[in-house]
Design a protein around this motif. Structure first.
Motif, PDB file in Angstrom:
ATOM      1  N   HIS A  26       0.595  -1.046  -0.089  1.00 61.77           N
ATOM      2  CA  HIS A  26      -0.021  -0.095  -0.164  1.00 61.77           C
ATOM      3  C   HIS A  26       0.829   1.199   0.145  1.00 61.77           C
ATOM      4  O   HIS A  26       0.615   2.225  -0.779  1.00 61.77           O
ATOM      5  CB  HIS A  26      -0.954   0.027   1.299  1.00 61.77           C
ATOM      6  CG  HIS A  26      -1.801  -1.162   1.212  1.00 61.77           C
ATOM      7  ND1 HIS A  26      -2.670  -1.436   0.084  1.00 61.77           N
ATOM      8  CD2 HIS A  26      -2.359  -1.927   2.288  1.00 61.77           C
ATOM      9  CE1 HIS A  26      -3.285  -2.571   0.470  1.00 61.77           C
ATOM     10  NE2 HIS A  26      -3.354  -2.985   1.586  1.00 61.77           N
ATOM     11  N   GLU A  27       1.913   1.386   0.893  1.00 54.32           N
ATOM     12  CA  GLU A  27       2.559   2.500   0.661  1.00 54.32           C
ATOM     13  C   GLU A  27       3.395   2.824  -0.426  1.00 54.32           C
ATOM     14  O   GLU A  27       3.617   3.600  -0.772  1.00 54.32           O
ATOM     15  CB  GLU A  27       3.633   2.485   2.224  1.00 54.32           C
ATOM     16  CG  GLU A  27       3.033   2.663   3.519  1.00 54.32           C
ATOM     17  CD  GLU A  27       2.276   1.424   4.057  1.00 54.32           C
ATOM     18  OE1 GLU A  27       2.318   0.445   3.515  1.00 54.32           O
ATOM     19  OE2 GLU A  27       1.545   1.464   4.841  1.00 54.32           O
ATOM     20  N   ARG A  40      -6.803   0.266   3.409  1.00 51.23           N
ATOM     21  CA  ARG A  40      -5.715   1.281   3.006  1.00 51.23           C
ATOM     22  C   ARG A  40      -6.434   2.577   3.122  1.00 51.23           C
ATOM     23  O   ARG A  40      -7.619   2.578   2.501  1.00 51.23           O
ATOM     24  CB  ARG A  40      -5.109   1.265   1.937  1.00 51.23           C
ATOM     25  CG  ARG A  40      -5.711   0.929   0.499  1.00 51.23           C
ATOM     26  CD  ARG A  40      -4.696   0.663  -0.511  1.00 51.23           C
ATOM     27  NE  ARG A  40      -5.566   0.433  -1.540  1.00 51.23           N
ATOM     28  CZ  ARG A  40      -5.227  -0.040  -2.826  1.00 51.23           C
ATOM     29  NH1 ARG A  40      -3.839  -0.604  -2.774  1.00 51.23           N
ATOM     30  NH2 ARG A  40      -5.875  -0.035  -3.800  1.00 51.23           N
ATOM     31  N   ILE A  90      -0.826   6.975   1.157  1.00 54.87           N
ATOM     32  CA  ILE A  90      -1.390   5.846   1.263  1.00 54.87           C
ATOM     33  C   ILE A  90      -0.941   5.109   2.740  1.00 54.87           C
ATOM     34  O   ILE A  90       0.282   4.661   2.453  1.00 54.87           O
ATOM     35  CB  ILE A  90      -1.482   4.875   0.034  1.00 54.87           C
ATOM     36  CG1 ILE A  90      -2.246   5.461  -1.098  1.00 54.87           C
ATOM     37  CG2 ILE A  90      -2.312   3.523   0.428  1.00 54.87           C
ATOM     38  CD1 ILE A  90      -2.287   4.723  -2.369  1.00 54.87           C
ATOM     39  N   THR A  91      -1.879   4.821   3.661  1.00 49.38           N
ATOM     40  CA  THR A  91      -1.368   3.974   4.750  1.00 49.38           C
ATOM     41  C   THR A  91      -2.300   2.596   5.113  1.00 49.38           C
ATOM     42  O   THR A  91      -3.518   2.880   5.090  1.00 49.38           O
ATOM     43  CB  THR A  91      -1.588   4.922   6.090  1.00 49.38           C
ATOM     44  OG1 THR A  91      -1.084   6.251   5.793  1.00 49.38           O
ATOM     45  CG2 THR A  91      -1.063   4.453   7.282  1.00 49.38           C
ATOM     46  N   ARG A  92      -1.619   1.678   5.373  1.00 52.50           N
ATOM     47  CA  ARG A  92      -2.249   0.629   5.640  1.00 52.50           C
ATOM     48  C   ARG A  92      -2.794   0.815   7.158  1.00 52.50           C
ATOM     49  O   ARG A  92      -2.183   0.994   8.013  1.00 52.50           O
ATOM     50  CB  ARG A  92      -1.739  -0.771   5.609  1.00 52.50           C
ATOM     51  CG  ARG A  92      -2.254  -1.803   5.882  1.00 52.50           C
ATOM     52  CD  ARG A  92      -1.613  -3.185   5.724  1.00 52.50           C
ATOM     53  NE  ARG A  92      -0.557  -3.410   6.610  1.00 52.50           N
ATOM     54  CZ  ARG A  92       0.856  -3.151   6.501  1.00 52.50           C
ATOM     55  NH1 ARG A  92       1.350  -3.098   5.188  1.00 52.50           N
ATOM     56  NH2 ARG A  92       1.741  -3.380   7.485  1.00 52.50           N
ATOM     57  N   SER A 142      -7.281  -6.381   3.846  1.00 47.37           N
ATOM     58  CA  SER A 142      -6.456  -5.317   4.281  1.00 47.37           C
ATOM     59  C   SER A 142      -7.229  -3.995   3.843  1.00 47.37           C
ATOM     60  O   SER A 142      -7.904  -3.949   2.980  1.00 47.37           O
ATOM     61  CB  SER A 142      -5.109  -5.248   3.828  1.00 47.37           C
ATOM     62  OG  SER A 142      -4.960  -5.080   2.313  1.00 47.37           O
ATOM     63  N   GLU A 182     -11.198   5.298   1.978  1.00 52.09           N
ATOM     64  CA  GLU A 182     -10.450   3.973   2.422  1.00 52.09           C
ATOM     65  C   GLU A 182     -10.825   3.071   1.423  1.00 52.09           C
ATOM     66  O   GLU A 182     -12.089   3.155   0.724  1.00 52.09           O
ATOM     67  CB  GLU A 182     -11.156   3.627   3.750  1.00 52.09           C
ATOM     68  CG  GLU A 182     -10.371   4.196   4.869  1.00 52.09           C
ATOM     69  CD  GLU A 182     -11.272   3.718   6.278  1.00 52.09           C
ATOM     70  OE1 GLU A 182     -11.851   2.568   6.242  1.00 52.09           O
ATOM     71  OE2 GLU A 182     -10.851   4.604   7.328  1.00 52.09           O
ATOM     72  N   ASN A 201      -0.670  -6.763   3.309  1.00 49.90           N
ATOM     73  CA  ASN A 201      -1.306  -6.018   2.512  1.00 49.90           C
ATOM     74  C   ASN A 201      -2.599  -6.771   1.444  1.00 49.90           C
ATOM     75  O   ASN A 201      -2.879  -6.343   0.467  1.00 49.90           O
ATOM     76  CB  ASN A 201      -0.288  -5.325   1.481  1.00 49.90           C
ATOM     77  CG  ASN A 201       0.649  -4.510   2.052  1.00 49.90           C
ATOM     78  OD1 ASN A 201      -0.056  -3.312   2.665  1.00 49.90           O
ATOM     79  ND2 ASN A 201       1.813  -4.738   1.854  1.00 49.90           N
TER      80      ASN A 201
END
Length: 143
Positions: free
Chosen positions: A24-25, A53, A35-37, A51, A64, A47
């Motif tokens: 994701h990052e 993000r 983007i953050t999980r 998951s 999200e 991920n």
């Protein structure tokens, strides 16, 4: 329904391209979004399937996405699960091995939440442009 289709070839093997775009990052760095999980997926890949993000991409409000299908080195599918100016959003990344690397077929379909003239076209450009630009840059760097 609005539809986006991006095809991009990479000189890296499927496993490398899949790993980078599934992260994701890293996907955020590639597309220019933050983007953050916020929730790990089930199984071995944080991920992966299930998951969540969070995407912060100015000027749009944060939203999200949840990974709804995850087949290692083959396919990633996700849906917007919270926020966003779109509804019925479905993104699908298909990875295929080709001579000399990988072919990605990336499709997105969505409906705007608001029935404003031209709003769908504006959203399509806002979604498609950074993804397409980022994938092209990533492809050049992978050579």
């Amino acid at each position: 329904m609005h539809y986006i289709f991006i095809q991009q070839d990479f000189s890296e093997p499927v496993a490398k391209v899949f790993a980078d775009l599934a992260d994701h990052e890293m996907f955020g760095r590639i597309t220019g979004a933050h983007i953050t999980r916020i929730k790990d997926g089930v199984g071995d890949n944080p991920n992966g399937l299930g998951s969540v993000r969070q995407i912060n991409s100015f000027p749009a409000p944060s939203f999200e996405e949840t990974i709804t299908k995850f087949i290692l080195n083959e396919e990633i599918e996700y849906r917007v699960s919270k926020g966003s100016p779109v509804k019925d959003h479905l993104g699908c990344l298909l990875f295929n091995s080709i001579e000399g690397g990988t072919r990605l077929e990336y499709s997105i379909e969505f409906e705007p939440k608001l029935a404003i003239p031209l709003w769908g076209k504006i959203l399509k450009l806002a979604i498609q442009t950074p993804i397409k630009k980022g994938l092209k840059k990533y492809a050049r760097l992978s050579r």
